[in-house]
Design a protein around this motif. Structure first.
Motif, PDB file in Angstrom:
ATOM      1  N   GLY A  91     -24.422   8.506  53.821  1.00  0.00           N
ATOM      2  CA  GLY A  91     -25.075   7.927  54.993  1.00  0.00           C
ATOM      3  C   GLY A  91     -24.428   8.420  56.279  1.00  0.00           C
ATOM      4  N   ILE A  92     -25.257   8.846  57.212  1.00  0.00           N
ATOM      5  CA  ILE A  92     -24.799   9.319  58.527  1.00  0.00           C
ATOM      6  C   ILE A  92     -25.447   8.429  59.580  1.00  0.00           C
ATOM      7  CG2 ILE A  92     -24.722  11.300  60.108  1.00  0.00           C
ATOM      8  CD1 ILE A  92     -23.354  12.034  57.565  1.00  0.00           C
ATOM      9  N   HIS A  93     -24.675   8.028  60.581  1.00  0.00           N
ATOM     10  CA  HIS A  93     -25.247   7.207  61.644  1.00  0.00           C
ATOM     11  C   HIS A  93     -26.124   8.076  62.540  1.00  0.00           C
ATOM     12  CE1 HIS A  93     -25.558   4.446  65.060  1.00  0.00           C
ATOM     13  NE2 HIS A  93     -25.328   3.508  64.166  1.00  0.00           N
ATOM     14  N   ARG A 129     -27.958   3.610  58.528  1.00  0.00           N
ATOM     15  CA  ARG A 129     -27.628   4.993  58.200  1.00  0.00           C
ATOM     16  C   ARG A 129     -28.885   5.787  57.876  1.00  0.00           C
ATOM     17  NH1 ARG A 129     -23.829   3.566  60.242  1.00  0.00           N
ATOM     18  NH2 ARG A 129     -21.643   3.550  59.615  1.00  0.00           N
ATOM     19  N   ILE A 130     -28.771   7.125  57.971  1.00  0.00           N
ATOM     20  CA  ILE A 130     -29.842   7.993  57.505  1.00  0.00           C
ATOM     21  C   ILE A 130     -29.273   8.916  56.433  1.00  0.00           C
ATOM     22  CG2 ILE A 130     -31.182   7.930  59.639  1.00  0.00           C
ATOM     23  CD1 ILE A 130     -30.076  10.656  60.366  1.00  0.00           C
ATOM     24  N   HIS A 131     -30.116   9.299  55.486  1.00  0.00           N
ATOM     25  CA  HIS A 131     -29.714  10.232  54.443  1.00  0.00           C
ATOM     26  C   HIS A 131     -30.365  11.572  54.730  1.00  0.00           C
ATOM     27  CE1 HIS A 131     -28.986   6.616  51.555  1.00  0.00           C
ATOM     28  NE2 HIS A 131     -27.991   6.790  52.399  1.00  0.00           N
ATOM     29  N   GLY A 181     -30.392  19.714  58.098  1.00  0.00           N
ATOM     30  CA  GLY A 181     -31.223  19.301  56.984  1.00  0.00           C
ATOM     31  C   GLY A 181     -32.325  18.363  57.419  1.00  0.00           C
ATOM     32  N   LYS A 182     -33.206  18.087  56.483  1.00  0.00           N
ATOM     33  CA  LYS A 182     -34.326  17.184  56.719  1.00  0.00           C
ATOM     34  C   LYS A 182     -33.892  15.764  56.360  1.00  0.00           C
ATOM     35  CE  LYS A 182     -38.573  18.794  55.906  1.00  0.00           C
ATOM     36  NZ  LYS A 182     -39.829  19.120  55.208  1.00  0.00           N
ATOM     37  N   VAL A 183     -34.348  14.792  57.134  1.00  0.00           N
ATOM     38  CA  VAL A 183     -34.037  13.391  56.853  1.00  0.00           C
ATOM     39  C   VAL A 183     -34.853  12.959  55.633  1.00  0.00           C
ATOM     40  CG1 VAL A 183     -34.139  11.033  57.749  1.00  0.00           C
ATOM     41  CG2 VAL A 183     -33.529  12.896  59.272  1.00  0.00           C
ATOM     42  N   VAL A 243     -35.315   8.018  64.833  1.00  0.00           N
ATOM     43  CA  VAL A 243     -35.348   8.989  63.742  1.00  0.00           C
ATOM     44  C   VAL A 243     -36.368   8.533  62.705  1.00  0.00           C
ATOM     45  CG1 VAL A 243     -33.959  10.080  61.948  1.00  0.00           C
ATOM     46  CG2 VAL A 243     -32.928   9.532  64.106  1.00  0.00           C
ATOM     47  N   ARG A 244     -37.102   9.497  62.141  1.00  0.00           N
ATOM     48  CA  ARG A 244     -38.009   9.155  61.048  1.00  0.00           C
ATOM     49  C   ARG A 244     -37.834  10.113  59.883  1.00  0.00           C
ATOM     50  NH1 ARG A 244     -44.205   9.961  61.085  1.00  0.00           N
ATOM     51  NH2 ARG A 244     -43.647  10.187  58.913  1.00  0.00           N
ATOM     52  N   ARG A 245     -38.570   9.871  58.818  1.00  0.00           N
ATOM     53  CA  ARG A 245     -38.282  10.499  57.540  1.00  0.00           C
ATOM     54  C   ARG A 245     -38.249  12.016  57.517  1.00  0.00           C
ATOM     55  NH1 ARG A 245     -41.554   9.107  52.746  1.00  0.00           N
ATOM     56  NH2 ARG A 245     -40.405   9.482  50.841  1.00  0.00           N
TER      57      ARG A 245
END
Length: 159
Positions: free
Chosen positions: A120-122, A101-103, A90-92, A72-74
């Protein structure tokens, strides 16, 4: 008469047999120890965490690129598949490698003082629906493409 030599098994295999685990060790150079695997995972450096923080691609992206998952990237767009926030898209906004985690945009909660904080979501619990493409990402997709034949020689050369 000479007796046949006894079968010599490494101590790890003997321990596995004594515990009632039937599976043989696959590779002699790679540990199958749960303890070592967990230590390697939780103390992994950032460049390895990037790869471990991968998410599956959606069905149409999988069909288009012949790739199952990507780190995953931004600016990727994702849909949450598991947990309290599932079916949110949604967009990371941030990949927080230190916390695994990613927001995601609009996945926030309000604090008692009125401040909003991202949740934060895994990355394994999301699915990528739109990829942010640049030259490095395109090269990665070409490398991971399972439809193309890879190797040293082409079919014409071997025939």
């Amino acid at each position: 008469a000479q007796a046949c030599p006894a079968l010599v098994l490494p101590s790890t295999v003997l321990r596995a047999v004594s515990r009632g685990v039937a599976q043989m060790k696959q590779s002699p150079t790679v540990s199958s120890s749960r303890r070592k695997s967990r230590k390697a995972y939780f103390t992994a450096p950032s460049h390895i965490r990037r790869k471990l923080m991968s998410a599956p691609l959606s069905k149409d992206l999988r069909a288009k690129y012949n790739v199952r998952s990507l780190p995953v990237r931004r600016d990727d767009e994702v849909i949450i598949c598991r947990g309290h926030y599932h079916d949110r898209e949604g967009k990371v906004t941030q990949v927080y490698r230190k916390k695994w985690r990613i927001h995601i945009e609009r996945v926030t909660r309000d604090k008692a003082n009125g401040q909003t904080v991202p949740i934060g979501i895994h990355p394994s619990k999301v699915m990528i629906t739109k990829i942010k493409l640049d030259k490095d990402r395109k090269a990665l997709l070409d490398r991971k493409n399972r439809a193309t034949k890879k190797g040293k020689y082409t079919e014409k050369e071997t025939a």
